[in-house]
Structure formats: C-alpha cells, structure tokens
Design a protein around this motif. Structure first.
Motif, PDB file in Angstrom:
ATOM      1  N   TRP A  83       0.803  -1.227   0.000  1.00 48.72           N
ATOM      2  CA  TRP A  83       0.000   0.000   0.000  1.00 48.72           C
ATOM      3  C   TRP A  83       0.835   1.277   0.000  1.00 48.72           C
ATOM      4  O   TRP A  83       0.395   2.315  -0.457  1.00 48.72           O
ATOM      5  N   LEU A  84       2.057   1.201   0.532  1.00 47.51           N
ATOM      6  CA  LEU A  84       2.890   2.398   0.570  1.00 47.51           C
ATOM      7  C   LEU A  84       4.105   2.281  -0.347  1.00 47.51           C
ATOM      8  O   LEU A  84       4.957   3.162  -0.354  1.00 47.51           O
ATOM      9  N   ASP A  85       4.172   1.191  -1.082  1.00 45.91           N
ATOM     10  CA  ASP A  85       5.254   0.970  -2.044  1.00 45.91           C
ATOM     11  C   ASP A  85       6.632   1.041  -1.394  1.00 45.91           C
ATOM     12  O   ASP A  85       7.579   1.593  -1.945  1.00 45.91           O
ATOM     13  N   LEU A  86       6.709   0.463  -0.175  1.00 44.16           N
ATOM     14  CA  LEU A  86       7.996   0.407   0.534  1.00 44.16           C
ATOM     15  C   LEU A  86       8.524  -1.029   0.481  1.00 44.16           C
ATOM     16  O   LEU A  86       8.431  -1.798   1.436  1.00 44.16           O
ATOM     17  N   THR A  87       9.072  -1.393  -0.683  1.00 43.68           N
ATOM     18  CA  THR A  87       9.549  -2.775  -0.851  1.00 43.68           C
ATOM     19  C   THR A  87      10.740  -3.090   0.046  1.00 43.68           C
ATOM     20  O   THR A  87      11.061  -4.256   0.277  1.00 43.68           O
ATOM     21  N   SER A  88      11.382  -2.048   0.577  1.00 35.51           N
ATOM     22  CA  SER A  88      12.532  -2.281   1.461  1.00 35.51           C
ATOM     23  C   SER A  88      12.124  -3.043   2.725  1.00 35.51           C
ATOM     24  O   SER A  88      12.951  -3.742   3.327  1.00 35.51           O
ATOM     25  N   THR A  89      10.844  -2.925   3.124  1.00 36.89           N
ATOM     26  CA  THR A  89      10.396  -3.655   4.312  1.00 36.89           C
ATOM     27  C   THR A  89      10.419  -5.168   4.082  1.00 36.89           C
ATOM     28  O   THR A  89      10.584  -5.944   5.026  1.00 36.89           O
ATOM     29  N   LEU A  90      10.255  -5.587   2.812  1.00 38.35           N
ATOM     30  CA  LEU A  90      10.312  -7.018   2.510  1.00 38.35           C
ATOM     31  C   LEU A  90      11.732  -7.543   2.666  1.00 38.35           C
ATOM     32  O   LEU A  90      11.945  -8.666   3.174  1.00 38.35           O
ATOM     33  N   TYR A  91      12.719  -6.748   2.229  1.00 39.29           N
ATOM     34  CA  TYR A  91      14.113  -7.161   2.413  1.00 39.29           C
ATOM     35  C   TYR A  91      14.450  -7.209   3.911  1.00 39.29           C
ATOM     36  O   TYR A  91      15.154  -8.106   4.379  1.00 39.29           O
ATOM     37  N   TRP A  92      13.948  -6.202   4.636  1.00 36.92           N
ATOM     38  CA  TRP A  92      14.165  -6.196   6.082  1.00 36.92           C
ATOM     39  C   TRP A  92      13.575  -7.447   6.720  1.00 36.92           C
ATOM     40  O   TRP A  92      14.199  -8.082   7.574  1.00 36.92           O
ATOM     41  N   LEU A  93      12.348  -7.808   6.303  1.00 38.54           N
ATOM     42  CA  LEU A  93      11.665  -8.984   6.853  1.00 38.54           C
ATOM     43  C   LEU A  93      12.458 -10.254   6.572  1.00 38.54           C
ATOM     44  O   LEU A  93      12.608 -11.112   7.454  1.00 38.54           O
ATOM     45  N   ALA A  94      12.986 -10.384   5.349  1.00 40.28           N
ATOM     46  CA  ALA A  94      13.737 -11.594   4.992  1.00 40.28           C
ATOM     47  C   ALA A  94      14.981 -11.736   5.873  1.00 40.28           C
ATOM     48  O   ALA A  94      15.277 -12.828   6.384  1.00 40.28           O
ATOM     49  N   ILE A  95      15.704 -10.639   6.093  1.00 39.74           N
ATOM     50  CA  ILE A  95      16.908 -10.699   6.924  1.00 39.74           C
ATOM     51  C   ILE A  95      16.549 -11.013   8.365  1.00 39.74           C
ATOM     52  O   ILE A  95      17.214 -11.810   9.038  1.00 39.74           O
ATOM     53  N   PHE A  96      15.457 -10.396   8.865  1.00 39.87           N
ATOM     54  CA  PHE A  96      15.040 -10.656  10.241  1.00 39.87           C
ATOM     55  C   PHE A  96      14.647 -12.119  10.432  1.00 39.87           C
ATOM     56  O   PHE A  96      15.003 -12.746  11.442  1.00 39.87           O
ATOM     57  N   MET A  97      13.918 -12.670   9.469  1.00 33.19           N
ATOM     58  CA  MET A  97      13.513 -14.076   9.551  1.00 33.19           C
ATOM     59  C   MET A  97      14.728 -15.004   9.570  1.00 33.19           C
ATOM     60  O   MET A  97      14.769 -15.982  10.330  1.00 33.19           O
ATOM     61  N   LEU A  98      15.732 -14.690   8.736  1.00 41.41           N
ATOM     62  CA  LEU A  98      16.942 -15.514   8.708  1.00 41.41           C
ATOM     63  C   LEU A  98      17.679 -15.435  10.049  1.00 41.41           C
ATOM     64  O   LEU A  98      18.161 -16.452  10.564  1.00 41.41           O
ATOM     65  N   ALA A  99      17.763 -14.230  10.617  1.00 40.06           N
ATOM     66  CA  ALA A  99      18.450 -14.066  11.902  1.00 40.06           C
ATOM     67  C   ALA A  99      17.717 -14.807  13.010  1.00 40.06           C
ATOM     68  O   ALA A  99      18.334 -15.490  13.836  1.00 40.06           O
ATOM     69  N   GLU A 100      16.389 -14.700  13.044  1.00 41.21           N
ATOM     70  CA  GLU A 100      15.600 -15.404  14.054  1.00 41.21           C
ATOM     71  C   GLU A 100      15.710 -16.914  13.869  1.00 41.21           C
ATOM     72  O   GLU A 100      15.801 -17.665  14.846  1.00 41.21           O
ATOM     73  N   ALA A 101      15.676 -17.364  12.611  1.00 39.05           N
ATOM     74  CA  ALA A 101      15.789 -18.799  12.339  1.00 39.05           C
ATOM     75  C   ALA A 101      17.142 -19.332  12.812  1.00 39.05           C
ATOM     76  O   ALA A 101      17.221 -20.405  13.417  1.00 39.05           O
ATOM     77  N   ALA A 102      18.208 -18.570  12.561  1.00 39.89           N
ATOM     78  CA  ALA A 102      19.542 -18.988  13.023  1.00 39.89           C
ATOM     79  C   ALA A 102      19.577 -19.068  14.544  1.00 39.89           C
ATOM     80  O   ALA A 102      20.143 -20.004  15.124  1.00 39.89           O
TER      81      ALA A 102
END
Length: 433
Positions: free
Chosen positions: A29-48
């Motif tokens: 809705w706000l065209d902030l695709t950078s939040t998706l990259y942030w989410l992917a990195i956060f998920m990887l860090a939490e998974a580790a």
C-alpha cells in the motif's frame, strides 16, 4: 533462552505471522519494498537463533552462552532498525507504527527476558535509547514550548515505565525462585518421612525371610532343604546389605575410595559390562571426546551408578531401541543448577546415558529422584537406584543432570569436576561440548 525463544512455538509463529502481514501490507500500500528485504533478513536471523538454541544441550557451555547472547543482540538490533526507518519517513501513520513496534519490544523484553539479566540490560539500553530518540525528535519539531516539554516528558515516562516494570518482573521471578526453594525444603521433610517408612517396610520383609528360614532350618532334617533355607536366608541378608549401601550412598555417608582416572578407557571397559545386561533389541553406542583431563572418583561406585542408568534406559525401551553412552567436557563460567544441586563455575567431565524411549513426563522428573519412588512394576525396582546414583555423584563433588521430553527419550548425565592437577594445566588444551 531456550524456554523463551524456542519452546513457545505458538507465540513464535503468531509473532512471525503478524510481522509478515505488517511488512507485506506496508510494501503493497505504501510501495515500501525495502520492508520485505528487512523482513527476509530478520527471519533468517531469528531462524539462526532458534536453530542454534534448539540444538544445544542444557545447560550449555560458556561458548554456547556467548554465541546465543550475540545472536539475540544482533536480531534485536536489526529489529530496531525498522521502527527507526519508519520514524524517519516523517509520516504520522508510519510514526504511529514505529511507536507500536517499540511498545511491542518493551512488552516482549519484560515478559520474556526479565529472567536473563544480561539480555534484559542490553535490550533495556536499546529500547530506552529508541524511546528517548523519538521523544527528542518530536520535541525538536514541536511548534510550542508546551509540545516540546510534553514530547520529552512522554518519552521519559515510557522509559521509566519500562525500567520499573522490568525491575518488578525480575523481583517477581526472584521471589518465585525463593518460594520454590522453600517448597523443595518442605518436600525434603516429607521425603524423610517416606524414607523412614520405606526403610522399615523393606527391612521388615527381609528380616521376616531370614528369621522364618532360620526357624525352619532347625525343624527340617533333609540336608537339601536345610541348604535351600540357608541359601534363601543368605540372599535376604545380601539384599539387606545392598539396601544399606544404597542408603549410605543416598545420604552421602558411603565410604568412597576415590582415585584419579582417565574416563575414556574406563568407559571403553564399562561398555563390555553394560552389554551383558542388554537384550539384542537394544543397541549400545559409545561417543567420546578425547581430552587429556582426569577425574577423581570411586571407580566401583561410578560403575554401579552408570550400570543403574543403563538398566533404567533399557527398561524405558520395552520394544528395543538405542542407548548412547557419551563422554564430553564442559567449561562453565557461571554456576549451574541441577534439581536441588548447584555446581560452581569450572571445568567438568560429563558422562551421559541417552535412550530413545518415550521420555519422562515433566511432573515426574522431580519425583523420580525421591527415595522409593519408582514407575516400574512391583518387584522390578526398589526406587533407590537414582537417589543412590545422585547421592554418590554429589558426594564426589558433582551433580546428576536430567533432560527429557515426552516422546524424545531421556538423557541422564553425571557432571564430575576435573581433577585439580588438570584444572591447573587446563590452558594447554581446548574443551569440547
């Protein structure tokens, strides 16, 4: 950390889901695709973080603790970049979202990490810094002096609320631990009564057998019958002697004959003895970590205690399975608690017996350490095996560790301190865990 970051599966899943919905919504809705990259990195860090914690044995080594703390701090630090980024957009809706994320961090730190002081301190500094920065930024952009003062006041109050709540939560946990210790003491008093009754019952049965056979011995004439009665009386006397030895070990009064030994050849020799008490359906494996350290212990008592653990593991796998006998070494910088025993920081030899059985229910994990408590059928166990092993290990300066989950088998481990001569020269070699 395992209890807060791994075991609440539903909470972890819900947190990941809500965060994913938030980031995807912002991206669409706000065209902030950078939040998706942030989410992917956060998920990887939490998974580790989760994978690392879930593969550690409890309690972990000093290195395990340092790695877990580093992973947690990196993950938290990365999470903090999202509210900072949203705040920098200078959009009211995004600033509200940023404040919501900070509030979420506050609540999570209070409820999950108040029992872990070092994590609580780092998170407290990070969250307090965020709140004060947001308050300063609002005050800097305020149009009036009143708005400036209110902005700063609100941010300071949020920080104070967080720190006071965290302090109260830590105090509550400490009070609960004290209450738990008092409850343990009350249980010990109750156990003394059970112990006295159990001893009287077992000795009465053994004395009945001995007296009855001796009375009959003088009445019968056949030599074979006399020999049989004498043998039965002798066996009862031996069982009474064994019971006495178990009670002495349980009460830490057994006469030990400690010697400095290398546990690796000891376990290799013990393997042959242990295999004799196992059926073909149960496989016995040995896993060693070779280190030039020694332990000081009564070898015969250690052998008996380990054999008891192996027999218990065998009985826990009625349909067959695998028993793993493992030797490793642990360096711990902090005291370790096991049931009602606390070991000081230091270097320890850990000898564990792991089975692939059905595990032990949480409500029974404390009870099985009590004298005369047994889950075996009548006549299959006296309920003194584990208390005897625990008493012997504690008398030797160590502790008995139990790790078990229903369906995942059980691990009983003896922690024994490394001999003083080896501790002095331990800097010449590394530790395994």
């Amino acid at each position: 950390m395992i209890e807060s970051d791994v075991e609440p599966v539903f909470e972890i899943g819900a947190r990941f889901f809500l965060l994913s919905v938030f980031c995807i919504s912002v991206a669409i809705w706000l065209d902030l695709t950078s939040t998706l990259y942030w989410l992917a990195i956060f998920m990887l860090a939490e998974a580790a973080n989760i994978v690392f914690l879930s593969t550690r044995r409890r309690p972990g080594t000093h290195l395990d603790t340092q790695i877990a703390l580093a992973l947690n701090f990196i993950t938290t630090l990365w999470f903090a970049t999202l509210p900072i980024y949203l705040w920098s957009l200078d959009v009211t809706l995004m600033r509200f979202a940023a404040l919501s994320l900070v509030v979420g961090m506050v609540l999570y730190a209070i409820t999950r990490y108040s029992g872990l002081r070092r994590i609580a301190i780092w998170d407290g500094i990070l969250i307090s810094g965020l709140a004060l920065y947001f308050g300063y930024d609002m005050a800097r952009q305020a149009d009036t002096t009143t708005e400036t003062l209110l902005s700063m006041l609100i941010s300071v109050l949020i920080v104070l609320y967080f720190l006071v709540s965290l302090r109260e939560s830590i105090g509550t946990r400490s009070a609960l631990k004290q209450a738990e210790k008092r409850n343990i003491q009350a249980q010990k008093v109750e156990a003394i009564g059970q112990l006295t009754g159990g001893i009287a019952h077992d000795f009465n049965n053994l004395l009945t057998v001995m007296i009855g056979n001796l009375d009959l011995y003088s009445e019968v004439e056949a030599r074979e019958e006399k020999d049989q009665l004498a043998e039965e009386a002798r066996q009862a006397a031996l069982r009474a002697a064994t019971l006495t030895a178990q009670l002495l070990a349980f009460s830490h009064k057994a006469q030990l004959n400690p010697k400095t030994v290398d546990p690796e050849p000891f376990l290799k020799a013990f393997l042959a003895l242990a295999r004799r008490v196992l059926p073909e359906a149960v496989a016995l494996q040995l896993e060693l970590v070779s280190v030039p350290d020694r332990i000081t212990v009564d070898v015969n008592q250690l052998e008996n205690a380990l054999l008891n653990l192996v027999i218990n593991a065998r009985d826990a796998m009625s349909g067959g399975g695998t028993i793993l006998l493992r030797l490793d070494w642990v360096d711990t910088e902090y005291p370790q608690e096991f049931h009602d025993t606390t070991l000081p920081a230091g270097r320890y030899c850990r000898i564990s017996v792991e089975d692939s059985g059905s595990g032990i229910a949480p409500e029974l994990q404390t009870a099985i350490m009590d004298p005369f408590f047994t889950t075996k059928r009548v006549g299959k166990g006296s309920g003194l095996g584990l208390p005897m092993a625990k008493g012997f290990i504690e008398q030797s300066g160590g502790a008995l560790e139990l790790v078990s989950r229903p369906g995942d088998g059980s691990v009983f481990a003896f922690w024994l301190p490394v001999s003083e001569a080896d501790v002095t020269g331990s800097g010449d070699h590394g530790a395994g865990s």
